[in-house]
Enzyme design. Sequence first.
Site, PDB file in Angstrom:
ATOM      1  N   CYS A 113       1.268  -0.762  -0.820  1.00 16.67           N
ATOM      2  CA  CYS A 113      -0.576  -0.363  -0.064  1.00 16.67           C
ATOM      3  C   CYS A 113       0.665   0.852  -0.383  1.00 16.67           C
ATOM      4  CB  CYS A 113      -0.824   0.212   1.441  1.00 16.67           C
ATOM      5  SG  CYS A 113      -2.208  -0.968   1.456  1.00 16.67           S
ATOM      6  N   HIS A 249      -3.650   7.653   2.582  1.00 15.94           N
ATOM      7  CA  HIS A 249      -4.062   5.590   1.425  1.00 15.94           C
ATOM      8  C   HIS A 249      -5.370   5.042   2.674  1.00 15.94           C
ATOM      9  CE1 HIS A 249      -4.105   1.735   0.513  1.00 15.94           C
ATOM     10  NE2 HIS A 249      -4.216   0.965   2.477  1.00 15.94           N
ATOM     11  N   ASN A 279     -10.071  -0.055  -0.775  1.00 13.60           N
ATOM     12  CA  ASN A 279      -8.662  -0.458  -0.357  1.00 13.60           C
ATOM     13  C   ASN A 279      -8.041  -0.803  -1.954  1.00 13.60           C
ATOM     14  OD1 ASN A 279      -5.988  -0.312   0.240  1.00 13.60           O
ATOM     15  ND2 ASN A 279      -6.427  -1.600   1.918  1.00 13.60           N
TER      16      ASN A 279
END
Length: 322
Positions: A113, A249, A279
């Site tokens: 990520c 994020h 996500n």
Amino acid sequence: MIRSVVRGTGSALPARRVSNAELEQQLDTSDAWIVERTGIRFRHIAGPDETTATLAADACRAALAAAAVEPGEIDLIVLATATPDQTFPATATKVQAMLGIGDCVAFDVAAVCSGFLYAVQVADSMLRTGVHRRALVIGAETFSRILDWEDRTTAVLFGDGAGAIVLEGQESAADDGRGILATKLHADGRHNDLLYVDGGPSTTGTVGKLRMKGREVFRHAVVNLAAVLEESLVIAGLTSADVDWVVPHQANARILDATSRKLGLSPDKIVVTVDRHANTSAASVPLALDVAVRDGRVQQNDIVVLEAMGGGFTWGAAVIRF
């Protein structure tokens, strides 16, 4: 000095959009449960003909168009992904071929990520040497391919997509010039077992599935994201009062809320897309940035902070005068 200036942004999403209501049909979960704990309402899932490379190439085409830059003017491609099309060669080289770019430097970065932040720092370092002039920096993922669709605690959290920026090295003599002002990266491999994939070429010989201990990841994320944002601002000689936008994020709405409270930042300054994209790992920051640029929130000369944390653990931030 040479600074890396963002010339354009772009993004791409798979055609299929999946709602929480659709997931209710296959998992022991509910729309209310997912929204309350994550803020997620929709995610996009790649179809058979959509891959990390095809999504990345589409995002690059949008970014190139926004930058008014021809593919042949690109001499560096850095692609962040944890879900490459193949073990090798690098997915960046597939994107290079899809865009019709001839000889250039093209490679992948793997930091999950945080991958896009790692890719930004790598590209920025290479541009500031003057050896390269224009770069495509990409975050692209098809995380749906490594999910355990019988695990309701993780399957509802992730989606697929890609985002890209065109970075250009430009001479800048002014302290208040545009471009990347600071970057800061971290990693701590002691936390491998909190967020990982249980497979790999040299261990199981399989791709594996994502595994996560959500509560522990949440705790580390809030602390690490707040700390690295402050670190990057110190390097840039700025304070949180100077920040126009934070593009974090997009993992969980509660993490975003907790981080903004910890920093004393107004929620109005936080770009949030987790509700519509879920996500998307390395793609989440450039996806959210492109949304904020195209809807007019992010304007030229705004101070924008990008930040992310992912498996490893890895985490990082970048301060940009847009």
